[in-house]
Write an enzyme that holds these catalytic residues in place. Structure first.
Site, PDB file in Angstrom:
ATOM      1  N   PRO A 136       0.787  -1.234   0.000  1.00  0.00           N
ATOM      2  CA  PRO A 136       0.000   0.000   0.000  1.00  0.00           C
ATOM      3  C   PRO A 136       0.818   1.283   0.000  1.00  0.00           C
ATOM      4  O   PRO A 136       1.826   1.390   0.693  1.00  0.00           O
ATOM      5  CB  PRO A 136      -0.834  -0.110   1.292  1.00  0.00           C
ATOM      6  N   ASN A 137       0.327   2.217  -0.792  1.00  0.00           N
ATOM      7  CA  ASN A 137       0.834   3.586  -0.917  1.00  0.00           C
ATOM      8  C   ASN A 137       2.111   3.704  -1.748  1.00  0.00           C
ATOM      9  O   ASN A 137       2.543   4.816  -2.055  1.00  0.00           O
ATOM     10  CB  ASN A 137       1.036   4.243   0.467  1.00  0.00           C
TER      11      ASN A 137
ATOM     12  N   ARG B 153       5.035  11.959  -3.336  1.00  0.00           N
ATOM     13  CA  ARG B 153       4.763  12.441  -1.979  1.00  0.00           C
ATOM     14  C   ARG B 153       5.927  12.030  -1.077  1.00  0.00           C
ATOM     15  O   ARG B 153       6.569  11.024  -1.313  1.00  0.00           O
ATOM     16  CB  ARG B 153       3.480  11.801  -1.420  1.00  0.00           C
TER      17      ARG B 153
ATOM     18  N   TYR C 218      11.183   9.019   1.178  1.00  0.00           N
ATOM     19  CA  TYR C 218      11.259   7.892   0.240  1.00  0.00           C
ATOM     20  C   TYR C 218      11.911   8.245  -1.098  1.00  0.00           C
ATOM     21  O   TYR C 218      11.983   7.394  -1.980  1.00  0.00           O
ATOM     22  CB  TYR C 218       9.848   7.334   0.008  1.00  0.00           C
TER      23      TYR C 218
ATOM     24  N   ASN D  81       8.128  -5.724  -1.216  1.00  0.00           N
ATOM     25  CA  ASN D  81       8.055  -4.616  -0.272  1.00  0.00           C
ATOM     26  C   ASN D  81       6.583  -4.536   0.115  1.00  0.00           C
ATOM     27  O   ASN D  81       5.775  -3.941  -0.604  1.00  0.00           O
ATOM     28  CB  ASN D  81       8.536  -3.305  -0.894  1.00  0.00           C
TER      29      ASN D  81
ATOM     30  N   ALA E  17       3.288  -1.112   4.677  1.00  0.00           N
ATOM     31  CA  ALA E  17       2.758  -1.197   6.052  1.00  0.00           C
ATOM     32  C   ALA E  17       2.305  -2.610   6.418  1.00  0.00           C
ATOM     33  O   ALA E  17       2.346  -2.991   7.603  1.00  0.00           O
ATOM     34  CB  ALA E  17       1.611  -0.210   6.222  1.00  0.00           C
TER      35      ALA E  17
ATOM     36  N   HIS F   9       4.290  -5.035   8.734  1.00  0.00           N
ATOM     37  CA  HIS F   9       4.250  -4.991  10.193  1.00  0.00           C
ATOM     38  C   HIS F   9       2.949  -5.533  10.774  1.00  0.00           C
ATOM     39  O   HIS F   9       2.779  -5.547  11.985  1.00  0.00           O
ATOM     40  CB  HIS F   9       4.457  -3.541  10.658  1.00  0.00           C
TER      41      HIS F   9
ATOM     42  N   ASP G 191       1.783 -16.065   5.838  1.00  0.00           N
ATOM     43  CA  ASP G 191       1.358 -17.454   5.572  1.00  0.00           C
ATOM     44  C   ASP G 191       1.454 -17.784   4.084  1.00  0.00           C
ATOM     45  O   ASP G 191       1.851 -18.893   3.710  1.00  0.00           O
ATOM     46  CB  ASP G 191      -0.075 -17.678   6.061  1.00  0.00           C
TER      47      ASP G 191
ATOM     48  N   GLU H 140      12.860  -9.727   0.977  1.00  0.00           N
ATOM     49  CA  GLU H 140      12.102  -8.603   1.546  1.00  0.00           C
ATOM     50  C   GLU H 140      12.893  -7.325   1.287  1.00  0.00           C
ATOM     51  O   GLU H 140      14.093  -7.258   1.578  1.00  0.00           O
ATOM     52  CB  GLU H 140      11.938  -8.831   3.053  1.00  0.00           C
TER      53      GLU H 140
ATOM     54  N   HIS I  25      12.932  -2.983   1.655  1.00  0.00           N
ATOM     55  CA  HIS I  25      12.377  -1.717   2.143  1.00  0.00           C
ATOM     56  C   HIS I  25      13.272  -0.584   1.687  1.00  0.00           C
ATOM     57  O   HIS I  25      14.508  -0.691   1.752  1.00  0.00           O
ATOM     58  CB  HIS I  25      12.273  -1.691   3.670  1.00  0.00           C
ATOM     59  N   LEU I  26      12.656   0.494   1.271  1.00  0.00           N
ATOM     60  CA  LEU I  26      13.410   1.679   0.870  1.00  0.00           C
ATOM     61  C   LEU I  26      14.151   2.273   2.060  1.00  0.00           C
ATOM     62  O   LEU I  26      15.333   2.620   1.972  1.00  0.00           O
ATOM     63  CB  LEU I  26      12.446   2.723   0.295  1.00  0.00           C
ATOM     64  N   SER I  27      13.436   2.404   3.173  1.00  0.00           N
ATOM     65  CA  SER I  27      14.018   3.014   4.368  1.00  0.00           C
ATOM     66  C   SER I  27      14.588   1.925   5.268  1.00  0.00           C
ATOM     67  O   SER I  27      14.263   0.741   5.119  1.00  0.00           O
ATOM     68  CB  SER I  27      12.941   3.804   5.114  1.00  0.00           C
TER      69      SER I  27
ATOM     70  N   ARG J 106      13.720   3.537  12.451  1.00  0.00           N
ATOM     71  CA  ARG J 106      12.476   4.305  12.499  1.00  0.00           C
ATOM     72  C   ARG J 106      11.668   3.935  13.765  1.00  0.00           C
ATOM     73  O   ARG J 106      12.229   3.429  14.722  1.00  0.00           O
ATOM     74  CB  ARG J 106      11.700   4.074  11.198  1.00  0.00           C
TER      75      ARG J 106
ATOM     76  N   ARG K 284       7.803  -0.297  13.470  1.00  0.00           N
ATOM     77  CA  ARG K 284       8.323  -0.769  12.165  1.00  0.00           C
ATOM     78  C   ARG K 284       9.447  -1.796  12.329  1.00  0.00           C
ATOM     79  O   ARG K 284       9.941  -2.357  11.360  1.00  0.00           O
ATOM     80  CB  ARG K 284       8.841   0.407  11.329  1.00  0.00           C
TER      81      ARG K 284
HETATM   82  O1  CA2 Z   1      10.739   1.683   3.686  1.00  0.00           O
HETATM   83  C1  CA2 Z   1       9.881   1.023   3.086  1.00  0.00           C
HETATM   84  O2  CA2 Z   1      10.007   0.608   1.940  1.00  0.00           O
HETATM   85  C2  CA2 Z   1       8.535   0.754   3.768  1.00  0.00           C
HETATM   86  O3  CA2 Z   1       8.109  -0.549   3.394  1.00  0.00           O
HETATM   87  C3  CA2 Z   1       7.588   1.820   3.279  1.00  0.00           C
HETATM   88  C4  CA2 Z   1       6.219   1.735   3.935  1.00  0.00           C
HETATM   89  C5  CA2 Z   1       6.349   1.712   5.450  1.00  0.00           C
HETATM   90  O4  CA2 Z   1       5.075   1.527   6.044  1.00  0.00           O
HETATM   91  C6  CA2 Z   1       7.287   0.623   5.915  1.00  0.00           C
HETATM   92  O5  CA2 Z   1       7.407   0.704   7.325  1.00  0.00           O
HETATM   93  C7  CA2 Z   1       8.654   0.783   5.288  1.00  0.00           C
HETATM   94  C8  CA2 Z   1       5.366   2.924   3.524  1.00  0.00           C
HETATM   95  C9  CA2 Z   1       5.169   3.046   2.047  1.00  0.00           C
HETATM   96  C10 CA2 Z   1       4.437   4.303   1.790  1.00  0.00           C
HETATM   97  O6  CA2 Z   1       4.873   4.818   0.576  1.00  0.00           O
HETATM   98  C11 CA2 Z   1       4.710   6.165   0.366  1.00  0.00           C
HETATM   99  C12 CA2 Z   1       5.245   6.643  -0.796  1.00  0.00           C
HETATM  100  C13 CA2 Z   1       5.156   7.984  -1.057  1.00  0.00           C
HETATM  101  C14 CA2 Z   1       4.518   8.815  -0.183  1.00  0.00           C
HETATM  102  C15 CA2 Z   1       3.981   8.335   0.980  1.00  0.00           C
HETATM  103  C16 CA2 Z   1       4.072   6.973   1.258  1.00  0.00           C
END
Ligand code: CA2
Length: 151
Positions: free
Chosen positions: A10-11, A18, A23, A74, A77, A80, A87, A98, A100-102, A107, A111
């Protein structure tokens, strides 16, 4: 040619548009094009998908069990929260990386827990979009396609 499915939760469709301070400015479409290019060098066919829906991600993991050799995920959210994704991943027979960008461990405490990590072959986090490329190289090594014998 081996096939790799790259799943995004998601997102992540908002990537590059954004919250660039968190990110970065690279879009998911740009990540897709870099991965496809790298895939050609590594002899891997890459397909990237994104969904904001947990059940759709689960269904794609089921599909991957029949049609793909490796998974990058990836789960955003859902990383977590989602026992359903954990499963489903557990049933996948090939390598799962797996991504993750961050750096999720630098954090908020919520997370730090991942439901994906226990069923993943390995984890790449904190390197921004480059992490997807590192993960694809790891998959190539695991599948024995990089000639290193280090998979
Ligand atoms: O660091 C990552 O890749 C995450 O999977 C990104 C998730 C976050 O919930 C994880 O803890 C770490 C959030 C992705 C949301 O992506 C956005 C992209 C642009 C603007 C806002 C959110």
């Amino acid at each position: 040619m081996a096939r790799v499915l790259v799943l995004n939760g998601p997102n992540l469709d908002r990537l590059g548009r954004r919250r660039p301070e968190l990110y970065g400015r690279t879009t998911l479409a740009e990540i897709e094009s870099r991965l496809k290019q790298l895939g050609r060098q590594l002899n891997l066919e890459v397909e990237l998908r994104q969904s904001n829906h947990e059940g759709e991600l689960v269904a794609w993991i089921h599909e991957a069990c029949e049609r793909f050799d490796a998974l990058l995920i990836n789960a955003a959210a859902y990383t977590h929260t989602s026992i359903a994704i954990m499963d489903a991943l557990e049933m996948f027979p090939g390598p799962v990386v797996e991504v993750h960008l961050s750096n999720i461990f630098a954090r908020e405490p919520f997370r730090h827990r991942s439901f994906v990590s226990p069923v993943a072959t390995g984890v790449v986090c904190g390197f921004g979009p480059l992490g997807y490329e590192l993960a694809l190289r790891a998959v190539a090594a695991r599948l024995g396609l990089d000639g290193s014998g280090d998979g």
